[in-house]
Design a protein around this motif. Sequence first.
Motif, mmCIF file in Angstrom:
data_model
loop_
_atom_site.group_PDB
_atom_site.id
_atom_site.type_symbol
_atom_site.label_atom_id
_atom_site.label_comp_id
_atom_site.label_asym_id
_atom_site.label_seq_id
_atom_site.Cartn_x
_atom_site.Cartn_y
_atom_site.Cartn_z
ATOM 1 N N VAL A 55 12.401 -9.979 7.375
ATOM 2 C CA VAL A 55 12.923 -9.984 6.261
ATOM 3 C C VAL A 55 11.953 -10.460 5.198
ATOM 4 O O VAL A 55 11.654 -9.923 3.948
ATOM 5 C CB VAL A 55 14.173 -10.346 5.881
ATOM 6 N N ALA A 56 11.619 -11.686 5.338
ATOM 7 C CA ALA A 56 10.488 -12.428 4.520
ATOM 8 C C ALA A 56 9.451 -11.634 4.248
ATOM 9 O O ALA A 56 8.826 -11.281 3.003
ATOM 10 C CB ALA A 56 10.079 -13.718 5.337
ATOM 11 N N LEU A 57 8.749 -10.989 5.387
ATOM 12 C CA LEU A 57 7.433 -10.227 5.376
ATOM 13 C C LEU A 57 7.820 -9.044 4.440
ATOM 14 O O LEU A 57 6.783 -8.441 3.634
ATOM 15 C CB LEU A 57 6.838 -10.009 6.415
ATOM 16 N N THR A 58 8.661 -8.074 4.910
ATOM 17 C CA THR A 58 8.891 -6.915 4.420
ATOM 18 C C THR A 58 9.443 -6.969 2.804
ATOM 19 O O THR A 58 9.089 -6.215 2.044
ATOM 20 C CB THR A 58 9.895 -6.022 5.011
ATOM 21 N N TYR A 59 10.264 -7.826 2.528
ATOM 22 C CA TYR A 59 10.828 -8.019 0.995
ATOM 23 C C TYR A 59 9.902 -8.274 0.097
ATOM 24 O O TYR A 59 9.505 -7.949 -0.893
ATOM 25 C CB TYR A 59 11.918 -9.153 1.264
ATOM 26 N N THR A 60 8.942 -9.579 0.516
ATOM 27 C CA THR A 60 7.840 -9.867 -0.340
ATOM 28 C C THR A 60 6.859 -8.821 -0.529
ATOM 29 O O THR A 60 6.325 -8.377 -1.579
ATOM 30 C CB THR A 60 7.256 -11.285 -0.005
ATOM 31 N N LEU A 61 6.442 -8.060 0.614
ATOM 32 C CA LEU A 61 5.378 -7.176 0.488
ATOM 33 C C LEU A 61 5.740 -5.848 -0.215
ATOM 34 O O LEU A 61 5.138 -5.415 -1.196
ATOM 35 C CB LEU A 61 5.095 -6.536 1.869
ATOM 36 N N ILE A 62 7.203 -5.305 -0.188
ATOM 37 C CA ILE A 62 7.481 -4.309 -0.940
ATOM 38 C C ILE A 62 7.739 -4.901 -2.432
ATOM 39 O O ILE A 62 7.461 -3.925 -3.429
ATOM 40 C CB ILE A 62 9.185 -3.789 -0.432
ATOM 41 N N PHE A 63 8.268 -5.933 -2.540
ATOM 42 C CA PHE A 63 8.412 -6.433 -4.222
ATOM 43 C C PHE A 63 7.237 -6.498 -4.704
ATOM 44 O O PHE A 63 6.962 -5.905 -5.856
ATOM 45 C CB PHE A 63 9.007 -7.853 -4.077
ATOM 46 N N GLY A 64 6.356 -6.988 -4.107
ATOM 47 C CA GLY A 64 4.803 -6.938 -4.631
ATOM 48 C C GLY A 64 4.298 -5.473 -5.025
ATOM 49 O O GLY A 64 3.677 -5.458 -5.973
ATOM 50 N N ALA A 65 4.418 -4.782 -4.142
ATOM 51 C CA ALA A 65 4.067 -3.253 -4.332
ATOM 52 C C ALA A 65 4.754 -2.599 -5.493
ATOM 53 O O ALA A 65 4.296 -1.906 -6.397
ATOM 54 C CB ALA A 65 4.353 -2.514 -3.177
ATOM 55 N N PHE B 62 -1.164 -10.354 -5.429
ATOM 56 C CA PHE B 62 -1.992 -9.446 -4.724
ATOM 57 C C PHE B 62 -2.248 -8.055 -4.938
ATOM 58 O O PHE B 62 -3.266 -7.446 -5.267
ATOM 59 C CB PHE B 62 -1.747 -9.424 -3.021
ATOM 60 N N PHE B 63 -0.953 -7.427 -5.199
ATOM 61 C CA PHE B 63 -0.948 -5.862 -5.853
ATOM 62 C C PHE B 63 -1.459 -5.770 -6.958
ATOM 63 O O PHE B 63 -1.918 -5.001 -7.454
ATOM 64 C CB PHE B 63 0.421 -5.422 -5.508
ATOM 65 N N GLY B 64 -1.333 -6.851 -8.078
ATOM 66 C CA GLY B 64 -1.884 -6.724 -9.137
ATOM 67 C C GLY B 64 -3.171 -6.535 -9.098
ATOM 68 O O GLY B 64 -4.062 -5.852 -10.102
ATOM 69 N N VAL B 65 -3.986 -7.208 -8.196
ATOM 70 C CA VAL B 65 -5.398 -7.267 -8.082
ATOM 71 C C VAL B 65 -5.798 -5.802 -7.695
ATOM 72 O O VAL B 65 -6.683 -5.108 -7.895
ATOM 73 C CB VAL B 65 -5.896 -8.075 -6.955
ATOM 74 N N MET B 66 -4.741 -5.382 -6.731
ATOM 75 C CA MET B 66 -5.300 -3.746 -5.960
ATOM 76 C C MET B 66 -5.200 -2.751 -7.014
ATOM 77 O O MET B 66 -5.724 -1.784 -7.037
ATOM 78 C CB MET B 66 -4.087 -3.695 -4.774
ATOM 79 N N TYR B 67 -4.095 -3.281 -8.072
ATOM 80 C CA TYR B 67 -3.923 -2.121 -9.151
ATOM 81 C C TYR B 67 -4.783 -2.400 -10.379
ATOM 82 O O TYR B 67 -4.702 -1.499 -11.318
ATOM 83 C CB TYR B 67 -2.374 -2.093 -9.502
ATOM 84 N N ALA C 143 -9.492 -1.965 -10.671
ATOM 85 C CA ALA C 143 -8.496 -2.119 -9.502
ATOM 86 C C ALA C 143 -9.328 -2.189 -8.303
ATOM 87 O O ALA C 143 -10.586 -1.118 -8.150
ATOM 88 C CB ALA C 143 -7.737 -0.593 -9.683
ATOM 89 N N MET C 144 -8.668 -2.816 -7.245
ATOM 90 C CA MET C 144 -9.663 -2.772 -6.126
ATOM 91 C C MET C 144 -9.139 -1.686 -5.299
ATOM 92 O O MET C 144 -9.504 -1.429 -4.076
ATOM 93 C CB MET C 144 -9.152 -4.217 -5.205
ATOM 94 N N TRP C 145 -8.063 -1.003 -5.503
ATOM 95 C CA TRP C 145 -7.346 0.062 -4.687
ATOM 96 C C TRP C 145 -7.220 1.489 -5.564
ATOM 97 O O TRP C 145 -7.909 2.399 -5.683
ATOM 98 C CB TRP C 145 -6.139 -0.291 -4.014
ATOM 99 N N LEU C 146 -6.094 0.987 -6.417
ATOM 100 C CA LEU C 146 -5.909 2.617 -7.227
ATOM 101 C C LEU C 146 -5.015 2.051 -8.490
ATOM 102 O O LEU C 146 -4.509 0.951 -8.327
ATOM 103 C CB LEU C 146 -5.172 3.544 -6.265
ATOM 104 N N LYS C 147 -4.892 2.717 -9.590
ATOM 105 C CA LYS C 147 -4.190 2.725 -10.653
ATOM 106 C C LYS C 147 -2.843 3.687 -10.311
ATOM 107 O O LYS C 147 -3.038 4.812 -10.075
ATOM 108 C CB LYS C 147 -4.857 3.220 -11.892
ATOM 109 N N PRO C 148 -1.705 2.939 -10.341
ATOM 110 C CA PRO C 148 -0.537 3.863 -9.820
ATOM 111 C C PRO C 148 -0.261 4.789 -10.719
ATOM 112 O O PRO C 148 0.289 6.067 -10.186
ATOM 113 C CB PRO C 148 0.730 2.745 -10.114
ATOM 114 N N VAL C 149 -0.309 4.926 -12.075
ATOM 115 C CA VAL C 149 -0.050 5.982 -12.864
ATOM 116 C C VAL C 149 -0.957 7.194 -12.746
ATOM 117 O O VAL C 149 -0.569 8.399 -12.676
ATOM 118 C CB VAL C 149 -0.047 5.645 -14.359
ATOM 119 N N ASP C 150 -2.165 6.935 -12.463
ATOM 120 C CA ASP C 150 -3.644 8.045 -12.423
ATOM 121 C C ASP C 150 -3.707 8.468 -11.001
ATOM 122 O O ASP C 150 -4.229 9.621 -10.907
ATOM 123 C CB ASP C 150 -4.529 7.324 -13.054
ATOM 124 N N ALA C 151 -3.577 7.779 -10.068
ATOM 125 C CA ALA C 151 -4.108 8.172 -8.783
ATOM 126 C C ALA C 151 -3.298 9.380 -8.315
ATOM 127 O O ALA C 151 -1.884 9.324 -8.121
ATOM 128 C CB ALA C 151 -3.788 7.073 -7.872
#
Length: 646
Positions: free
Chosen positions: A354-364, A403-408, A420-428
């Motif tokens: 729960v700790a890993l999945t909750y925080t990971l999904i929240f960050g995304a 972390f996801f702020g850096v990725m976005y 964005a280290m990965w993508l822009k959520p709205v444009d990708a």
Amino acid sequence: MIVKMKFLQISGPQSDIDRMCNKYLSRHEMQLESAIAELKTTDNLQPFIEVNPYRDPLGKAEQFCALLGDTQASPDTSLSRDEMMGLLRDINHDYVDFQEKRERLKKKAGELKETANALEPFRSLEINLGHVSTYQFLKIRFGRIGLDYYGRLEKYLFEDLDAVFLEGSRNDSYVYGGYITANKDKAKVDALFNSLHFERIHLTNEYKEGTPEEIRMTVQKEIEKTDQEIAEVDEKEASLMSSNASKLLGAKQRLTELAEYFDIRKKAAIIEDEENKDGHYVICGWMSEADVEQFLKEIKDDDRVMAVVEENKEKFFGEPPTKLKNPKFFKPFEMFIEMYGLPAADEMDPTMFVALTYTLIFGAMFGDLGQGALLFIVGGILYLKKRMNLAGIISVAGVFSMFFGVMYGSVFGFEDVMPAMWLKPVDAMTNLPFIGQLNTVFIVAIAFGMGLNLLVMLFQIINAAKAHDLEDMLFSHNGIAGLVFYAFIVMTIVLYMTGHKTPGNILMVIFLGIPILLFLFKEPLGNIVEKRHKKMEVGKGMFLVQGFFELFETMLSYFSNTLSYVRIGAFAVSHAAIMQVVLMLSGAENGSPNWIGIVIGNAIVMLLEGLVVGIQVLRLEYYEMFSRFYKGSGREFKPFNQINTK
């Protein structure tokens, strides 16, 4: 992880139970069970019927300690049992005297205040109350009359009334004063004033001389003197308590322990012994493996204490309680597990998952470097100072938001500050066969959900194996059959979307058809592998119809469960879009942003959207993940000596 428990049975001479509890059991956590209810095969078990002798003294100690306020004194636990009882008796004797004296003085002060209040409306009257009470030919009555009746009295009656009314004071409703009349006319005058609802007020005769104002001043001085005497009593009482502060605190601590140890008798039992009139006590309950090992070492050379570890307690006496033990980083997330239900002894502890999945999904879903940093800092401060589990969860979730702020490439909604280290959520966007263009974040969210579904199915297989439930492990839609079915569908979808060749018809029949049959005939197959001789409760036709609808529900649950993870991508896109609106309304696009508007907009988004995202992630945990592998049917481990665990 779940701490492994052992069922321990402790016994010894009845008179030694307090020593054993104080010397040994107080050092360990043990959940007591009723010895009479648990040890049904033991003969001659009798309950303890002794009344706890420490509860009343403990109540007094708590009462006196409450009077100490915020004292800095350290508890003095050196007093013996008899010394503690003697101390409390002596203090209580003085305390009762103070209470009685205070009540007498308060009663006196109340009576004096009533006298002063009664004299207040008549302060302006220049009448010696001591003299008027001795008049032989005149009578004076003090009281009050309503304003409307007083007007009638003035207008119609004073000319023919053989009386004089002396007004003292008046308010919005009444006129206060007194009327004087001759003794021979008092009956007629009294009747007349009574008809006008004149309310008599009897002024005190205690003070023989003086006007109402002079008497009131004398009474006021008496009130002040009485209040001073009450203050002196309070001061003496406070001095009594403060001079014994350390001993009282120590007595409270020790009596709390002694009362807790004595209350063990509620769960214990007595075994009658013909050779020994004292008999033997029996205590039983659950203790962690580590505590059991240490406890047995401590009593090794004590011939008055015996302990037996029941290795097969789970089979014969029910399920052990659940005690969770996780690293500090994961500790706050135990709150979510407790909200849903603690794991049983044969279940895995899902706290780390729960700790890993909750925080990971929240960050995304809430990816922003600046807002994530604020969540991390504020949550961390609250957790360190207040030990609030929710604050600790928010702080860890803030790290993944960063972390996801850096990725976005998003900082407080600004997406042009850093790449964005990965993508822009709205444009990708990604082009998929058959579907066409679809937001990349949605695709990744669904793929992530599929992976989680496969993982929780593995968890269910592990849990079923621990519980020796072959039916669920082999044939359920979350067991091996379900894993094969769902994994084959996932593999087929991935191969098709990536342009690879999909499996042929034979493989589909094997990996889809066989699991479907296993779903359909789960119950009779389970009876076979579990060797249960159980007849079908319904006919074959009804069984097939029921199985068909259950199969349809299973297929629908696979689809809806997978699709539910789209919300991860949806919130990631909506968060970026909402922040664009905030920046637009604040004039950031024109190059001259309103920073107050940006700060307020970020604060509102953090509070409202952060709350919604937190709830949605918890919903995914409970309904999409836990429902596949977790029951939460365990009971909380509650050691008797809560004093030593605080």
